[in-house]
Design an enzyme around this catalytic site. Structure first.
Site, PDB file in Angstrom:
ATOM      1  N   GLY A 179       0.824  -1.206   0.000  1.00  0.00           N
ATOM      2  CA  GLY A 179       0.000   0.000   0.000  1.00  0.00           C
ATOM      3  C   GLY A 179       0.852   1.248   0.000  1.00  0.00           C
ATOM      4  O   GLY A 179       2.060   1.183  -0.231  1.00  0.00           O
ATOM      5  N   ASN A 180       0.220   2.371   0.219  1.00  0.00           N
ATOM      6  CA  ASN A 180       0.956   3.642   0.271  1.00  0.00           C
ATOM      7  C   ASN A 180       0.316   4.554   1.301  1.00  0.00           C
ATOM      8  O   ASN A 180      -0.712   4.223   1.888  1.00  0.00           O
ATOM      9  CB  ASN A 180       1.004   4.284  -1.125  1.00  0.00           C
ATOM     10  CG  ASN A 180      -0.373   4.624  -1.651  1.00  0.00           C
ATOM     11  OD1 ASN A 180      -1.045   5.516  -1.135  1.00  0.00           O
ATOM     12  ND2 ASN A 180      -0.822   3.887  -2.671  1.00  0.00           N
ATOM     13  N   ARG A 181       0.951   5.695   1.532  1.00  0.00           N
ATOM     14  CA  ARG A 181       0.550   6.564   2.643  1.00  0.00           C
ATOM     15  C   ARG A 181      -0.492   7.611   2.273  1.00  0.00           C
ATOM     16  O   ARG A 181      -0.700   8.561   3.012  1.00  0.00           O
ATOM     17  CB  ARG A 181       1.784   7.284   3.207  1.00  0.00           C
ATOM     18  CG  ARG A 181       2.791   6.349   3.833  1.00  0.00           C
ATOM     19  CD  ARG A 181       3.951   7.138   4.429  1.00  0.00           C
ATOM     20  NE  ARG A 181       5.044   6.260   4.799  1.00  0.00           N
ATOM     21  CZ  ARG A 181       5.062   5.551   5.922  1.00  0.00           C
ATOM     22  NH1 ARG A 181       4.063   5.631   6.775  1.00  0.00           N
ATOM     23  NH2 ARG A 181       6.086   4.769   6.194  1.00  0.00           N
TER      24      ARG A 181
END
Ligand code: C5P
Length: 229
Positions: A29-31
């Site tokens: 995932g990412n932030r």
């Protein structure tokens, strides 16, 4: 009072970060918080638009009253949802952080810890939703008079960041690119909260990213003149 300059317009906004599963419990995932996309959707509703918000993972955010919410997981899910919503839309804004790659294999069961070295994670390229939208419009499959992309660019100077962004605008073929300078510069420290709006017609303007709702207003101000009567 906000202008009602999106009255009767159909708008699609994507938000948040996609999650690409490795197994039933793990993902890449990412932030992305989803805040900018939600602010864009909220502002568009306030300005009179009929809004579809296609949201991947976000932090806890207040719901956007008056918008249709479609939640998605992966980039491929987002592609399907955005594509469907884009068919009759006037504007599509791709504010989501879409994973460029996904794990090639998705294990059916949770990957076990073993004594031997773990297998490397193979990656497969995801479709570029934004670039595909531009192509779909060229092929007459969707209306979407205005297609907006986002770019988080790093560089040693504002000049570098803009150079990268101009190249991305050309490559993606969208009508407007919202550019955020991210990361630390060396020679010239780039302000974290600086940004630009680059138009396909060559016009460029700097915007203060002080608040995401202010930024959203600036983006809609730039989009509205691009919509034909
Ligand atoms: O190439 P880059 O990931 O920097 O491009 C960012 C822009 O492209 C954003 O608008 C993002 O929503 C969109 N994008 C996309 N599909 C991808 C990757 C990015 O639509 N697979």
């Amino acid at each position: 009072a906000l202008p009602r300059d999106l009255d009767g317009r159909r708008v699609v906004v994507s938000a948040g970060g996609t999650r690409e599963p490795l197994d039933p419990v793990r993902y890449l995932g990412n932030r992305s918080s989803g805040k900018q996309g939600y602010a864009l959707a909220r502002t568009a509703v306030q300005r009179g638009a009929q809004v579809t918000l296609v949201a991947a993972a976000t932090i806890a955010l207040p719901e956007v009253a008056g918008a249709e919410l479609v939640t998605v997981g992966t980039a491929q899910d987002m592609r399907a949802a955005v594509r469907q919503a884009a068919v009759g839309a006037d504007v599509v804004v791709m504010a989501a952080a879409v994973a460029d790659f996904r794990p090639t294999d998705r294990a059916e069961y949770k990957i076990k810890k073993t004594d031997r070295e773990p297998d490397p994670i193979g990656l497969t390229r995801n479709p570029d939703i934004l670039a595909e939208l531009v192509q779909a419009r060229a092929d007459g499959q969707i209306g979407a008079q205005v297609i907006v992309g986002f770019a988080a660019e790093t560089g040693d100077s504002a000049g570098d960041v803009l150079e990268h962004a101009r190249a991305k605008l050309k490559r993606k073929g969208c009508d407007l690119l919202v550019v955020n300078a991210v990361g630390e510069g060396k020679a010239f420290e780039v302000e974290d909260n600086s940004g630009w709006l680059l138009s396909a017609d060559g016009s460029e303007r700097a915007v203060a990213l002080s608040s995401k709702s202010h930024m959203a207003s600036d983006i809609w101000d730039a989009v509205v003149p691009l919509i034909q009567a």
